[in-house]
Scaffold this motif. Structure first.
Motif, PDB file in Angstrom:
ATOM      1  N   ASN A   1      -5.097   0.547   1.993  1.00 31.82           N
ATOM      2  CA  ASN A   1      -5.147   1.886   1.946  1.00 31.82           C
ATOM      3  C   ASN A   1      -6.075   2.777   2.824  1.00 31.82           C
ATOM      4  O   ASN A   1      -7.324   2.121   3.108  1.00 31.82           O
ATOM      5  CB  ASN A   1      -5.765   2.052   0.216  1.00 31.82           C
ATOM      6  CG  ASN A   1      -5.679   3.578   0.012  1.00 31.82           C
ATOM      7  OD1 ASN A   1      -4.642   4.307   0.342  1.00 31.82           O
ATOM      8  ND2 ASN A   1      -6.540   4.077  -0.663  1.00 31.82           N
TER       9      ASN A   1
ATOM     10  N   GLN B   1      -8.094  -3.350   1.087  1.00 32.02           N
ATOM     11  CA  GLN B   1      -8.779  -3.089  -0.182  1.00 32.02           C
ATOM     12  C   GLN B   1      -9.278  -4.450  -0.798  1.00 32.02           C
ATOM     13  O   GLN B   1     -10.099  -4.635  -1.405  1.00 32.02           O
ATOM     14  CB  GLN B   1      -7.937  -2.142  -1.215  1.00 32.02           C
ATOM     15  CG  GLN B   1      -7.477  -0.937  -0.570  1.00 32.02           C
ATOM     16  CD  GLN B   1      -8.901  -0.069  -0.360  1.00 32.02           C
ATOM     17  OE1 GLN B   1      -9.867  -0.005  -1.259  1.00 32.02           O
ATOM     18  NE2 GLN B   1      -8.922   0.644   0.746  1.00 32.02           N
TER      19      GLN B   1
ATOM     20  N   PHE C   1      -8.795   1.689  -6.707  1.00 36.68           N
ATOM     21  CA  PHE C   1      -7.447   1.611  -6.020  1.00 36.68           C
ATOM     22  C   PHE C   1      -6.655   0.590  -6.360  1.00 36.68           C
ATOM     23  O   PHE C   1      -5.366   0.691  -6.925  1.00 36.68           O
ATOM     24  CB  PHE C   1      -7.833   2.062  -4.693  1.00 36.68           C
ATOM     25  CG  PHE C   1      -6.467   2.028  -3.662  1.00 36.68           C
ATOM     26  CD1 PHE C   1      -5.760   3.335  -3.757  1.00 36.68           C
ATOM     27  CD2 PHE C   1      -5.735   0.791  -3.284  1.00 36.68           C
ATOM     28  CE1 PHE C   1      -4.304   3.313  -3.098  1.00 36.68           C
ATOM     29  CE2 PHE C   1      -4.590   0.951  -2.724  1.00 36.68           C
ATOM     30  CZ  PHE C   1      -3.685   2.019  -2.566  1.00 36.68           C
TER      31      PHE C   1
ATOM     32  N   GLY D   1       0.945  -1.290   0.072  1.00 37.93           N
ATOM     33  CA  GLY D   1       0.088   0.258   0.009  1.00 37.93           C
ATOM     34  C   GLY D   1       0.932   1.288  -0.055  1.00 37.93           C
ATOM     35  O   GLY D   1       2.096   1.102   0.324  1.00 37.93           O
TER      36      GLY D   1
ATOM     37  N   CYS E   1      -0.543   4.125   4.949  1.00 37.69           N
ATOM     38  CA  CYS E   1      -1.685   3.287   4.857  1.00 37.69           C
ATOM     39  C   CYS E   1      -1.872   2.231   6.064  1.00 37.69           C
ATOM     40  O   CYS E   1      -2.753   1.673   6.368  1.00 37.69           O
ATOM     41  CB  CYS E   1      -1.716   2.285   3.661  1.00 37.69           C
ATOM     42  SG  CYS E   1      -0.586   1.085   3.455  1.00 37.69           S
TER      43      CYS E   1
END
Lengths: 355, 280
Positions: free
Chosen positions: A208, A213, A229, A36, A40
């Motif tokens: 993130n 994610q 993302f 990330g 993050c």
């Protein structure tokens, strides 16, 4: 070795929540990469697993045993730090054998294990040197040796290669991969470098802003990113994402071009279209889906990167294998490989196509 | 590749001349101290500012050692200075480590208060200190000096120690704890050896400060057997004359412990002990 489980783990500093709803099951012997952008929470998560950072809420289990409040020394986990964190007043041998020294293991056993690890890591003739007399790569090896010697339940790596130059980084990456094959130990590896993530991981965890994610194998993340993302973070060069208007049959780009997406049933909800640079074909001007003007062309030998401008859409990057004879200013046609296109809804989640 | 610049000999000469000038400038007072200490009393005024006395005597030194209370003053000073240096460093190391590593309520206030104590001229608080010490019945005791010196030196020593601890990467302690140390073991086996230069510097700083302190010693000590060396020096000043030779001889002798102390700790003052710990 060990199975590690995180259930609803969160981390708060006062009222600031830096990690939330972390649920992750790591199988015995699995190589997990936490990836990330900076900030993050990936390093914080690793330090929570190590026991260096208290867990605000949730459960952390090793082999089904709750370890939240167990001290780092009793978790039987080894960690390689980004800064190497070698003890500057101890020579290489003592650095590597320090954990055994603390455990009061017999000297003979300590010596033979250190010698063995030094041999494996190519440090055999450096064992009496102080860290300051070592190069960056050698220090990195000592830090790894210190972890290996302990024969721990799990290894943690906190951006171990980020202080090395590019060539050395590739070499050490390979060594870590070999190490994992040889020890088949559970490993958790933190990096912001997606190439390291893709090459080393059994599974990648993309973080993130304190949230997971997506969790999946490198190919899963590449082929079926869960949201915009992940789509843009995984894969190099990054995916082109352009705003579109969804229609019944496909999407309409900003310049009015219609792109038909026959196998995308949810196209009507699409707000953005994502296409990886390698999934756009260069065709003769006047044919294909879009008409473009080449802006900058990078010849890498094995590949050609073409940055093109499309009227009404903006800059798009195209990557083709081999040497493509395109000159800046030249007009080209672009054909999108619709079977590899991704659609994203307003909130950035991917609209799945029929499998 | 013959781009290596040839060094101008004039520059070298200039450099050493500047160094020599500085050395003479800095060491001359010490030389003068020694010179007067070695000059027979009769020649001190008659020979005036001659660089070398025509005659040398050790009588000033023998008189100071065997016929005055100098040895007692010396012993008192040694006890006070070592005591103050030890306790100050002990407290300062603990406080400095806490300031460097932990986040706790009131940390900023404590640091601010410690800074405030450094802002007042000592003269301002002499009277209250005298009152406090007198009420405690500690006048004329070496303990009072140790306490006062320790109290006055702790703030600065704490900041000094904190900066040394700040210079030791936190990753080292984390690594030690991952390697199986408790926090205390990590402190003892990893942090402490790396803090030796800091401890040495703090010890040396407090020792010399206490060794040459006059104001409080003069105030709190009036009995001859409890006098420290700087106060004792004043006994060479009588109503009608100053015994320069003996005073200077005592001064030379008083330099010895400071020198010994620095020779002893200088190897810990060597910087760069932490180099190689992290990246680089």
């Amino acid at each position: 070795m060990a199975r590690i489980e995180l259930r609803d783990v969160a981390k708060r500093y006062g009222s600031v929540e830096v990690l939330r709803d972390i649920n992750l099951e790591i199988q015995d012997g699995e190589f997990i990469v936490l990836v990330g952008p900076s900030g993050c929470g990936k390093s914080t998560l690793l330090r929570m697993v190590a026991g260096l950072e208290p867990i605000s809420s949730g459960d952390f289990l090793i082999d089904d045993e709750r370890m939240n409040d167990v001290r780092p020394r009793d978790r039987d986990i080894a960690m390689v730090f980004q800064s190497y964190a070698l003890y500057p007043h101890m020579d290489v041998a003592r650095n590597m054998g320090f954990s055994m020294e603390i455990r009061k293991d017999p000297l003979a056993e300590r010596k033979s294990k250190v010698a063995q690890a030094a041999e494996t890591l190519g440090l055999a003739n450096l064992t009496d040197r102080l860290p300051k007399a070592l190069s960056g790569g050698q220090r990195q090896r000592v830090a790894m040796g210190r972890a290996i010697i302990r024969d721990p339940q799990a290894f943690l790596f906190d951006e171990p290669l980020s202080n090395l130059d590019a060539a050395l980084r590739v070499e050490m990456r390979l060594e870590i991969a070999r190490l994992h094959q040889k020890l088949s130990a559970t490993m958790i590896y933190v990096t912001h470098d997606q190439v390291e993530a893709l090459t080393l991981a059994d599974r990648i965890v993309v973080l993130n802003g304190g949230d997971i994610q997506q969790v999946g194998s490198p190919l899963e993340l590449y082929e079926r990113p869960a949201n915009k993302f992940v789509a843009q973070f995984i894969g190099s060069p990054a995916m082109n994402v352009v705003p579109v208007v969804g229609t019944e049959f496909g999407v309409t780009a900003g310049n009015g071009t219609e792109i038909k997406l026959p196998d995308q049933p949810l196209a009507a909800q699409a707000k953005e279209l994502g296409v990886r640079p390698e999934h756009i074909d260069v065709v003769n001007n006047g044919t294909g889906d879009l008409s473009a003007v080449a802006d900058v062309v990078e010849h890498l030998g094995s590949d050609t990167n073409i940055y093109v401008n499309v009227e009404g859409i903006g800059s798009i990057m195209v990557r083709k294998h081999g040497n493509i004879p395109v000159k800046p200013g030249e007009r080209l046609g672009l054909r999108i490989q619709t079977e590899n296109a991704h659609l994203f809804a307003t909130d950035g989640t991917a609209l799945r196509r029929v499998a | 590749m013959s781009a290596v610049k040839k060094t101008n000999p004039a520059l070298i000469v200039g450099k050493y001349a500047a160094l020599a000038f500085y050395l003479i400038f800095a060491l001359f007072p010490l030389y003068w101290l020694l010179k007067i200490g070695l000059t027979p009393d009769a020649l001190i005024y008659s020979e005036g500012t001659r660089l070398f006395p025509s005659e040398i005597t050790f009588s000033n030194f023998t008189t100071v050692i065997f016929q005055t209370d100098f040895v007692a003053y010396f012993r008192n000073s040694l006890m006070v200075s070592l005591g103050a240096a030890f306790f100050t460093t002990l407290f300062a190391a603990g406080a400095g480590y806490a300031f460097s590593r932990f986040v706790f309520a009131g940390k900023r206030i404590i640091i601010a208060l410690m800074l405030v104590t450094q802002m007042f001229p000592l003269l301002m608080i002499i009277a209250p200190i005298y009152k406090v010490v007198a009420d405690l019945g500690l006048l004329n005791s070496l303990t009072s000096l140790v306490v006062v010196y320790t109290a006055f030196n702790i703030p600065f020593a704490t900041f000094l120690m904190q900066s040394f601890f700040d210079g030791i990467p936190k990753d080292l302690e984390d690594a030690a704890m991952m390697d199986g140390c408790s926090r205390f073991q990590a402190l003892r086996k990893v942090v402490f050896p790396l803090t030796l230069p800091g401890l040495g510097a703090t010890l040396g700083f407090v020792f010399t400060a206490a060794w040459s302190e006059l104001l409080f010693a003069l105030m709190l000590i009036s009995r001859n057997d409890a006098m420290t060396f700087p106060v004792g020096l004043l006994t060479f000043v009588s109503k009608f004359s100053v015994d320069w030779g003996q005073m200077m001889a005592a001064g030379v002798l008083a330099l010895i412990p400071s020198c010994l102390f620095f020779i002893f700790i200088q190897r810990y003052l060597v910087q760069g002990l932490t180099s190689g710990a992290v990246k680089g």
